[in-house]
Design an enzyme around this catalytic site. Structure first.
Site, PDB file in Angstrom:
ATOM      1  CG  LEU A 150      -1.895  -1.130   1.399  1.00 12.45           C
ATOM      2  CD1 LEU A 150      -2.607  -1.018   2.740  1.00 12.45           C
ATOM      3  CD2 LEU A 150      -2.911  -1.151   0.265  1.00 12.45           C
ATOM      4  CG  ASP A 151       0.435   4.245  -2.919  1.00  6.38           C
ATOM      5  OD1 ASP A 151       1.292   3.483  -3.386  1.00  6.38           O
ATOM      6  OD2 ASP A 151      -0.503   4.721  -3.588  1.00  6.38           O
ATOM      7  CE  LYS A 152       5.244   8.958   4.792  1.00  6.49           C
ATOM      8  NZ  LYS A 152       6.193  10.093   4.647  1.00  6.49           N
ATOM      9  CB  THR A 154      -2.983   3.851   0.863  1.00  4.93           C
ATOM     10  OG1 THR A 154      -2.982   4.738  -0.260  1.00  4.93           O
ATOM     11  CG2 THR A 154      -4.216   2.964   0.795  1.00  4.93           C
ATOM     12  NE  ARG A 249      -2.138   8.495  -4.816  1.00  6.86           N
ATOM     13  CZ  ARG A 249      -0.885   8.712  -4.426  1.00  6.86           C
ATOM     14  NH1 ARG A 249      -0.113   7.703  -4.050  1.00  6.86           N
ATOM     15  NH2 ARG A 249      -0.406   9.934  -4.424  1.00  6.86           N
TER      16      ARG A 249
END
Length: 345
Positions: A150-152, A154, A249
């Site tokens: 997961l993105d930082k 998220t 996104r």
């Protein structure tokens, strides 16, 4: 969101030797050698076994074997190979929200702000460092068992493998789209219908740190449905069929409905006309992309049982939704529309 990984220079490898010495059961007669090895060595992927065969690390009756060779049963298999033990520079103690754990897998509810693995600018203090401390057995697996990320900024659910068997099974489920991942998001603009986005994603032509919809990119499909509509925003549930970097996104920005708070793809902040101070403060103060991995479904790679977990809405996202609901109560909402939209390349 799922993503592809690249090796990090701060990660070292240490060899770990493994040996094979067995006789092929007669009930496997007639099968290809690579199929036999997949049954006898279920902890390793088919690709890895084929590589060892071609490299001469596995021999049948003292001679090199080929993946397509048919076996008679009773042949002697022997082999020796080295497994890379992946060790981060530091195993660091860190509070982890563990949702589920057994000998094969670990499910984490990741908070926003936690980087998943070391990269430039984040050499430590990552989820990978925490995993090496919490479950040292993950040091024997690539990327400490992380099969997706997961993105930082998220938040939400993420599964980690604790054994090679589990890693192989989870990667296969991701590749065959059998792992279910559902997210919730708040986007700018009012969407009155659910649908899907089916357009490829690749690296941005100029800014290589960004992703973009690109004809030469990899296939990417995102399903979305409306959970709640506000005066200038929409609360969505989204499911992934693929796992491209920044997929949700990028896809929502492509629809001109970027995620609230997205610093890369979000564009200009949108406020409801005549919004009160509380709503304005909630939108201006939301300091990350409004995206949360709320549900995870998979088949346990050891037992074969279907499992699922749900993560509650995090406090910052819940506060934003409450502010948008309060604002919506002061004005008219868009008309209902039961249609469905499809966006394809």
């Amino acid at each position: 969101m799922g993503a592809e990984y690249t090796a990090h220079p701060g990660i070292k490898t240490m060899p770990k030797q493994e040996r094979l010495d067995c006789t092929i059961p007669v009930e496997l007669a007639g099968k290809r050698l690579d199929q036999v090895l997949a049954e006898l060595l279920p902890d390793h992927s088919r690709a890895r076994l084929q590589h060892w065969l071609k490299d001469g690390a596995i021999r049948i009756d003292g001679r090199p074997g080929r993946p397509r060779d048919r076996v008679l049963g009773g042949e002697h298999l022997e082999g020796c190979w080295e497994l890379a033990e992946v060790v981060a520079d530091a195993a660091q103690p860190m509070d982890l929200a563990v949702v589920y754990e057994d000998d094969d897998i670990l499910v984490i509810d990741k908070p926003a702000g936690l980087v998943v693995h070391p990269a430039a600018g984040n050499p430590d203090g990552t989820l990978l460092n925490a995993l090496l401390h919490h479950a040292p057995v993950t040091a024997h697996l690539p990327r400490a068992g992380l099969v997706h990320r997961l993105d930082k900024d998220t938040s939400g659910l993420l599964v980690v493998a604790k054994s090679e068997r589990a890693r192989t099974g989870l990667v296969e489920q991701l590749q065959t789209r059998r792992m279910g991942r559902e997210y919730q998001a708040v986007v700018s603009g009012v969407l009155v219908a659910g649908g899907l986005v089916d357009v490829p994603i690749g690296r941005h032509a100029i800014d290589r740190k960004r992703m973009a919809v690109s004809p030469g990119g990899k296939p990417a499909i995102t399903h979305f449905r409306v959970a709640e509509r506000f005066r200038a925003h929409t609360h969505l549930y989204l499911r992934l069929e693929s796992g491209r970097t920044h997929q949700i996104r990028v896809h929502m920005a492509y629809l001109h409905h970027p995620l609230v708070g997205d610093p890369v793809y979000g564009g200009r902040l949108r406020l409801p006309p005549g919004a009160g101070a509380a709503c304005v403060a909630a939108l201006r103060g939301f300091g990350r992309q409004a995206l949360h991995a709320r549900r995870l479904e998979l088949v346990h790679p050891g037992s074969g049982r279907p499992l699922h977990w749900e993560s509650p809405t995090p406090a910052d996202l819940a506060h934003l939704l409450d502010a948008l609901r309060a604002d919506a109560a002061t004005g008219a909402l868009p008309d209902e529309d039961a249609g469905e939209c499809h966006y394809r390349d």
